[in-house]
Design a protein around this motif. Structure first.
Motif, PDB file in Angstrom:
ATOM      1  N   LEU A 173      26.412 -46.109  11.212  1.00  0.00           N
ATOM      2  CA  LEU A 173      24.809 -46.574  10.758  1.00  0.00           C
ATOM      3  C   LEU A 173      23.828 -46.531  11.488  1.00  0.00           C
ATOM      4  O   LEU A 173      23.714 -45.847  12.946  1.00  0.00           O
ATOM      5  N   VAL A 174      22.481 -46.669  11.440  1.00  0.00           N
ATOM      6  CA  VAL A 174      21.604 -46.098  12.301  1.00  0.00           C
ATOM      7  C   VAL A 174      21.293 -47.609  12.656  1.00  0.00           C
ATOM      8  O   VAL A 174      20.748 -48.711  11.762  1.00  0.00           O
ATOM      9  N   ASP A 175      20.534 -47.500  14.040  1.00  0.00           N
ATOM     10  CA  ASP A 175      20.431 -48.989  14.792  1.00  0.00           C
ATOM     11  C   ASP A 175      18.567 -48.392  14.717  1.00  0.00           C
ATOM     12  O   ASP A 175      18.029 -47.813  15.209  1.00  0.00           O
ATOM     13  N   GLU A 176      17.794 -48.936  13.716  1.00  0.00           N
ATOM     14  CA  GLU A 176      16.374 -48.651  13.344  1.00  0.00           C
ATOM     15  C   GLU A 176      15.502 -48.792  14.499  1.00  0.00           C
ATOM     16  O   GLU A 176      14.859 -48.358  14.906  1.00  0.00           O
ATOM     17  N   SER A 177      16.082 -50.275  15.202  1.00  0.00           N
ATOM     18  CA  SER A 177      14.816 -50.506  16.834  1.00  0.00           C
ATOM     19  C   SER A 177      15.659 -48.605  17.628  1.00  0.00           C
ATOM     20  O   SER A 177      14.119 -48.182  18.507  1.00  0.00           O
ATOM     21  N   GLN A 178      16.117 -47.955  17.527  1.00  0.00           N
ATOM     22  CA  GLN A 178      16.288 -47.047  18.658  1.00  0.00           C
ATOM     23  C   GLN A 178      16.167 -45.456  17.630  1.00  0.00           C
ATOM     24  O   GLN A 178      15.803 -44.860  19.220  1.00  0.00           O
ATOM     25  N   VAL A 179      15.146 -45.542  17.235  1.00  0.00           N
ATOM     26  CA  VAL A 179      15.031 -44.148  16.247  1.00  0.00           C
ATOM     27  C   VAL A 179      14.058 -43.617  16.804  1.00  0.00           C
ATOM     28  O   VAL A 179      12.883 -44.335  17.048  1.00  0.00           O
ATOM     29  N   GLU A 180      14.248 -42.729  17.158  1.00  0.00           N
ATOM     30  CA  GLU A 180      13.024 -41.773  17.778  1.00  0.00           C
ATOM     31  C   GLU A 180      12.541 -41.352  17.275  1.00  0.00           C
ATOM     32  O   GLU A 180      11.397 -40.286  17.729  1.00  0.00           O
ATOM     33  N   SER A 181      13.050 -40.350  16.414  1.00  0.00           N
ATOM     34  CA  SER A 181      12.857 -39.155  15.960  1.00  0.00           C
ATOM     35  C   SER A 181      13.270 -39.221  14.447  1.00  0.00           C
ATOM     36  O   SER A 181      14.444 -39.664  14.273  1.00  0.00           O
ATOM     37  N   THR A 182      12.713 -38.715  13.266  1.00  0.00           N
ATOM     38  CA  THR A 182      13.127 -38.950  12.402  1.00  0.00           C
ATOM     39  C   THR A 182      12.671 -37.253  11.442  1.00  0.00           C
ATOM     40  O   THR A 182      11.873 -35.847  11.976  1.00  0.00           O
ATOM     41  N   PRO A 183      13.263 -36.465  10.222  1.00  0.00           N
ATOM     42  CA  PRO A 183      14.648 -37.063  10.147  1.00  0.00           C
ATOM     43  C   PRO A 183      16.086 -37.750  11.190  1.00  0.00           C
ATOM     44  O   PRO A 183      16.185 -36.585  11.977  1.00  0.00           O
TER      45      PRO A 183
END
Length: 229
Positions: A173-183
């Motif tokens: 799963l993805v922790d949205e608060s830890q996303v640094e770059s997308t995708p």
């Protein structure tokens, strides 16, 4: 009259050891994604005359050589042959939507793919479970995550699946608060195994997840009944 056994002739059977050996034979050692649209066919006890189809996510090779189809089902990535629940679903077979053929065993090309891959990636035994393989989720699977009765549930899209050396398969799963770059890509620090943070994780197909997001009354009522059990 029976002949008494001497202490030397008595045989002690450790049932716990035997159980662990049987479980080891059934553990997954390799996964292969299903990319040709093959489905699992199942029926419900409430409507046994109607067949339902669900896309397969992957095929899995067990240590005993058995190859089975896998679908996100309830709380785990589950072998189709293990679906034998009168209420939630009973496995009937696999289906090729293009030819409408229904069959019981994994296709030969998937069996060969898994056997050759397992032979090539021959990992050594370790005392602690290690990561063996990672697959992307190609079905739009979502996870309903719950931590306690006091906290609200969260609906998250499943990014992928990790197979460990002990045969366990975890949803990523993805922790949205830890996303640094997308995708988001495999290996990003924002990814985490679902059960490492959440007490309960239920999996849903994309169509059901969208109904939950749209707050469809019938879907939410069925969800409340399921969660209450």
């Amino acid at each position: 009259m029976g002949i008494p056994l001497s202490p030397r002739s008595a045989q002690v059977i450790d049932l716990d050891v035997m159980r662990r050996r049987q479980q080891a034979k059934r553990r997954m050692v390799r996964l292969a994604p299903e990319l040709d649209g093959l489905e699992m066919i199942y029926h419900l006890a409430s409507d046994p005359d109607t067949l339902y189809g669900m896309p397969l996510l992957a095929w899995g090779l067990r240590e005993d050589g058995d190859v089975v189809g896998l679908v996100p089902w309830m709380e785990a990535l589950t072998s189709c042959h293990e679906l034998n629940d009168s209420e939630h679903g009973h496995f009937v077979g696999y289906r090729d939507p293009e030819t409408e053929e229904v069959f019981q065993s994994a296709p030969e090309h998937k069996v060969l793919e898994l056997e050759h891959a397992a032979a090539y990636f021959d990992y050594e035994e370790t005392s602690e479970p290690t990561l063996i393989q990672q697959l992307p989720d190609t079905l739009g699977t979502h996870a309903l995550c719950m931590d306690s009765d006091e906290q609200p549930w969260q609906l998250k899209q499943v990014f992928g699946w990790r197979l460990f050396s002990d045969g366990e398969i975890e949803a990523l799963l993805v922790d949205e608060s830890q996303v640094e770059s997308t995708p988001v890509l495999a290996g990003d620090a924002c990814l985490y195994p679902g059960h490492s943070r959440h007490q309960v994780v239920y999996f849903f197909q994309r169509i059901i997840a969208n109904r939950i997001k749209q707050e469809d009354p019938a879907t939410l009522e069925a969800l409340a009944l399921m969660v209450a059990r």
